[in-house]
Design an enzyme around this catalytic site. Sequence first.
Site, PDB file in Angstrom:
ATOM      1  N   ASN A 195      74.009  40.528  60.140  1.00 24.50           N
ATOM      2  CA  ASN A 195      74.110  39.071  60.126  1.00 24.50           C
ATOM      3  C   ASN A 195      73.934  38.483  61.526  1.00 24.50           C
ATOM      4  O   ASN A 195      74.196  37.308  61.750  1.00 24.50           O
ATOM      5  CB  ASN A 195      75.462  38.642  59.565  1.00 24.50           C
ATOM      6  CG  ASN A 195      75.663  39.110  58.136  1.00 24.50           C
ATOM      7  OD1 ASN A 195      74.728  39.108  57.344  1.00 24.50           O
ATOM      8  ND2 ASN A 195      76.866  39.537  57.813  1.00 24.50           N
ATOM      9  N   SER A 239      76.333  33.642  50.749  1.00 20.94           N
ATOM     10  CA  SER A 239      76.166  34.852  51.542  1.00 20.94           C
ATOM     11  C   SER A 239      75.410  35.964  50.835  1.00 20.94           C
ATOM     12  O   SER A 239      74.725  36.747  51.481  1.00 20.94           O
ATOM     13  CB  SER A 239      77.528  35.372  51.999  1.00 20.94           C
ATOM     14  OG  SER A 239      78.377  35.579  50.904  1.00 20.94           O
ATOM     15  N   HIS A 247      76.915  31.534  57.251  1.00 21.13           N
ATOM     16  CA  HIS A 247      75.549  32.047  57.380  1.00 21.13           C
ATOM     17  C   HIS A 247      74.568  31.014  57.925  1.00 21.13           C
ATOM     18  O   HIS A 247      73.365  31.248  57.953  1.00 21.13           O
ATOM     19  CB  HIS A 247      75.069  32.617  56.040  1.00 21.13           C
ATOM     20  CG  HIS A 247      75.902  33.790  55.631  1.00 21.13           C
ATOM     21  ND1 HIS A 247      75.661  35.057  56.096  1.00 21.13           N
ATOM     22  CD2 HIS A 247      77.028  33.856  54.888  1.00 21.13           C
ATOM     23  CE1 HIS A 247      76.603  35.864  55.627  1.00 21.13           C
ATOM     24  NE2 HIS A 247      77.443  35.155  54.891  1.00 21.13           N
ATOM     25  N   LYS A 250      78.325  35.763  63.299  1.00 20.51           N
ATOM     26  CA  LYS A 250      77.029  36.070  62.677  1.00 20.51           C
ATOM     27  C   LYS A 250      75.896  35.559  63.571  1.00 20.51           C
ATOM     28  O   LYS A 250      75.583  36.200  64.560  1.00 20.51           O
ATOM     29  CB  LYS A 250      77.034  35.541  61.248  1.00 20.51           C
ATOM     30  CG  LYS A 250      77.999  36.398  60.413  1.00 20.51           C
ATOM     31  CD  LYS A 250      78.296  35.917  59.030  1.00 20.51           C
ATOM     32  CE  LYS A 250      79.304  36.870  58.388  1.00 20.51           C
ATOM     33  NZ  LYS A 250      79.921  36.344  57.178  1.00 20.51           N
TER      34      LYS A 250
HETATM   35  C1  PLP Z   1      81.341  36.668  56.815  1.00 24.38           C
HETATM   36  C2  PLP Z   1      81.938  35.511  56.109  1.00 24.38           C
HETATM   37  C3  PLP Z   1      83.202  35.055  56.432  1.00 24.38           C
HETATM   38  C4  PLP Z   1      84.102  35.788  57.368  1.00 24.38           C
HETATM   39  O1  PLP Z   1      83.774  35.528  58.684  1.00 24.38           O
HETATM   40  P1  PLP Z   1      84.275  36.588  59.783  1.00 24.38           P
HETATM   41  O2  PLP Z   1      84.103  35.845  61.065  1.00 24.38           O
HETATM   42  O3  PLP Z   1      83.403  37.776  59.658  1.00 24.38           O
HETATM   43  O4  PLP Z   1      85.705  36.872  59.456  1.00 24.38           O
HETATM   44  C5  PLP Z   1      83.645  33.907  55.836  1.00 24.38           C
HETATM   45  N1  PLP Z   1      82.903  33.262  54.919  1.00 24.38           N
HETATM   46  C6  PLP Z   1      81.694  33.687  54.560  1.00 24.38           C
HETATM   47  C7  PLP Z   1      80.915  32.927  53.558  1.00 24.38           C
HETATM   48  C8  PLP Z   1      81.169  34.834  55.144  1.00 24.38           C
HETATM   49  O5  PLP Z   1      79.984  35.285  54.760  1.00 24.38           O
END
Ligand code: PLP
Length: 378
Positions: free
Chosen positions: A48, A182, A210, A232
């Site tokens: 990501n 996601s 994302h 990400k």
């Molecule tokens: C990856 C993700 C999270 C979590 O974020 P982190 O910073 O990795 O804890 C929250 N919401 C969505 C939609 C995600 O894809």
Amino acid sequence: MPALDDILREKLHALDAQHLQRHVHSTTSQAGAWVERDGVRLLSFCSNDYLGLSRHPQVIHAAEEAPRIYGTGAGASRLVSGNHPLYAPLESSLAHAKSTEAALVFGSGYLANLGTITALVGKGDLIVADRLVHACMIDGAQLSGAKLLRFAHNDLADATRILETHRAQYRHCLILTETIFSMDGDLAPLDAILALASTHDAWVLSDDAHGIPYTHASSAAPNHVQLGTLSKAIGAYGGYVCGSRTLIDYLTTTARSFIFTTGLPPATLAAAATALELIHSDEALRSRPLALAKQLTHNLGLPPAQSQIVPIIVGDSATALQAAEQLKQQHILISAIRPPTVPQGSARLRITLSAAHTDEELLQLMKALRPLVALQAN
Ligand SMILES: *Cc1c(COP(=O)(O)O)cnc(C)c1O
């Protein structure tokens, strides 16, 4: 009496039999989108890190410099002594990126969701969530004690029906959605959801984990709470919430996952702030992942990509795992996503395109996927 391990082993066997046991694999990130796993070099289409910024020289330099001044750890909660000076400029950049008055950085996107949802609603309130929202939004909803109802994915008629039937029985109402989903890569009809929320005296929390900052025009609606991650496209780690000054003041005082945890390491915040500047100043960088995704879907005859995330749904978990294994033989790393991450019967290959991929690497991916997609079509 069976020992703890005996019971857990039995549970693991049951999961394994359904192809649902999960494992971590030691993976070393290398230049570009390449990784090394078990001594084999693989071209990754499952990160990501959509802009390749976690390996950008300026981002790495910022992360190296920060600990010389501030040390490696924050040492305490932000409310005690962990609020080092790197937070303020990063939060003002995030607020700028989202066109809001203020922003608050949390320990991760997961913690931001948990803390924000539980701070905003509780017993006697209603949460109306898209069926496909991320697990951490559901965890936050359950922890909050509010009534949770879910609408069919991106189906505003279903959301409207739920609000018309149930809204009046509850005090506050919070609608949960993602900007870019996601596991499917499609977009939520955010403007329509905000309008629907206004009609029904509800608030909207949208998770832009994302999203690529500055790619979508953000507008600050008074009933809109914008959440995202630094982990990400920003290539670092952490989460954030953007909204009014009052919202941010309220979360600072009440969000338990903000209060009862240590601040982020200085290196991480310095990396995030530098990455955000790079994203802001480079339109070509921001637009490349979606451009690559559109070329891929066009080439394979799939529905046009709406984001840099492209799913190829294969159905059952065993088939998805098998397809991922075949791709690995061709030095391509794509993860098989299985239930409960996605609904039963919709196991898939989740392909993510990054600005770090070269044009030749995209061709290599197309070539490897073509037989698989042809198989799907039959
Ligand atoms: C990856 C993700 C999270 C979590 O974020 P982190 O910073 O990795 O804890 C929250 N919401 C969505 C939609 C995600 O894809």
